[in-house]
Design an enzyme around this catalytic site. Structure first.
Site, PDB file in Angstrom:
ATOM      1  CD1 TRP A   1      -0.203  -1.542   3.112  1.00 39.84           C
ATOM      2  CD2 TRP A   1       0.477   0.573   3.358  1.00 39.84           C
ATOM      3  NE1 TRP A   1       0.519  -1.466   4.282  1.00 39.84           N
ATOM      4  CE2 TRP A   1       0.955  -0.186   4.462  1.00 39.84           C
ATOM      5  CE3 TRP A   1       0.793   1.924   3.303  1.00 39.84           C
ATOM      6  CZ2 TRP A   1       1.709   0.361   5.483  1.00 39.84           C
ATOM      7  CZ3 TRP A   1       1.555   2.484   4.318  1.00 39.84           C
ATOM      8  CH2 TRP A   1       1.998   1.702   5.392  1.00 39.84           C
TER       9      TRP A   1
ATOM     10  N   GLY B   1       0.688   3.694  -3.126  1.00 38.18           N
ATOM     11  CA  GLY B   1      -0.552   4.357  -3.526  1.00 38.18           C
ATOM     12  C   GLY B   1      -1.400   4.937  -2.418  1.00 38.18           C
ATOM     13  CG  HIS B   2      -3.384   4.457   1.882  1.00 33.68           C
ATOM     14  ND1 HIS B   2      -3.238   4.945   3.155  1.00 33.68           N
ATOM     15  CD2 HIS B   2      -4.717   4.431   1.637  1.00 33.68           C
ATOM     16  CE1 HIS B   2      -4.429   5.187   3.668  1.00 33.68           C
ATOM     17  NE2 HIS B   2      -5.343   4.892   2.761  1.00 33.68           N
ATOM     18  CB  ILE B   3      -1.125   9.234   1.510  1.00 32.96           C
ATOM     19  CG1 ILE B   3      -2.425   8.802   2.181  1.00 32.96           C
ATOM     20  CG2 ILE B   3      -0.920  10.754   1.587  1.00 32.96           C
ATOM     21  CD1 ILE B   3      -3.711   9.265   1.530  1.00 32.96           C
TER      22      ILE B   3
ATOM     23  CG  LEU C   1      -0.795   8.367   6.319  1.00 33.28           C
ATOM     24  CD1 LEU C   1      -2.023   9.263   6.392  1.00 33.28           C
ATOM     25  CD2 LEU C   1       0.043   8.519   7.573  1.00 33.28           C
TER      26      LEU C   1
END
Length: 157
Positions: free
Chosen positions: A62, A65-67, A72
């Site tokens: 993640w 792509g998660h911020i 995070l």
């Protein structure tokens, strides 16, 4: 649930692994990206508590792509890590080989961030244990700070 941490973490050596990844894998079927539990630090059936951990690396699926630029850990993955810890407890206590899946989550609050480089300490306290259902108060802690809490209900699938 309260903001109090369920166990005095200062009473534990958070770097001492009681149950390593290979033993965890012998109980928990998740692999690859969905493997969210690295080991167990404390397993105390008498107190109905289990403490585990997840080391968060820059290689987590993640992160990209998660911020982007400020990764995070998604809250759902924090809960998944806690659920895997609960499953470990359930299977060891009951000796039940069936899969324990999510039956529900309740009273979830996210109180802090989890980022690459963190060690997410996971705590689960069993509050109900039946042949087809288990309920746990769960928490996640990073650097002594509560980052999430919630009740996880596991159901045999």
């Amino acid at each position: 649930m309260s903001q109090d941490i369920l166990i005095d973490l200062s009473s534990l050596d958070l770097n001492k692994v009681l149950i390593g990844i290979e033993t965890v894998r012998s109980v928990i079927p998740h692999r690859h990206e969905m493997e969210q539990l690295n080991g167990i630090i404390k397993f105390d059936p008498e107190q109905k508590i289990v403490v585990g951990y997840k080391d968060i690396s820059n290689e987590e699926f993640w992160v990209r792509g998660h911020i982007p630029g400020r990764p995070l850990m998604p809250g759902v993955l924090m809960l998944e890590a806690a659920a895997q810890l609960c499953t470990y407890y359930y299977k060891k206590i009951t000796q039940d080989e069936r899969f324990l899946g999510f039956g529900g989550i309740d009273k979830v609050k996210f109180r802090g961030k989890v980022v690459p480089g963190d060690k997410l300490i996971l705590i689960a306290k069993n509050t109900e244990l039946r042949s087809r259902r288990a309920i746990f108060d769960t928490q996640g802690v990073v650097n002594g700070k509560l980052v999430f809490e919630g009740v996880i209900i596991g159901m045999v699938v």
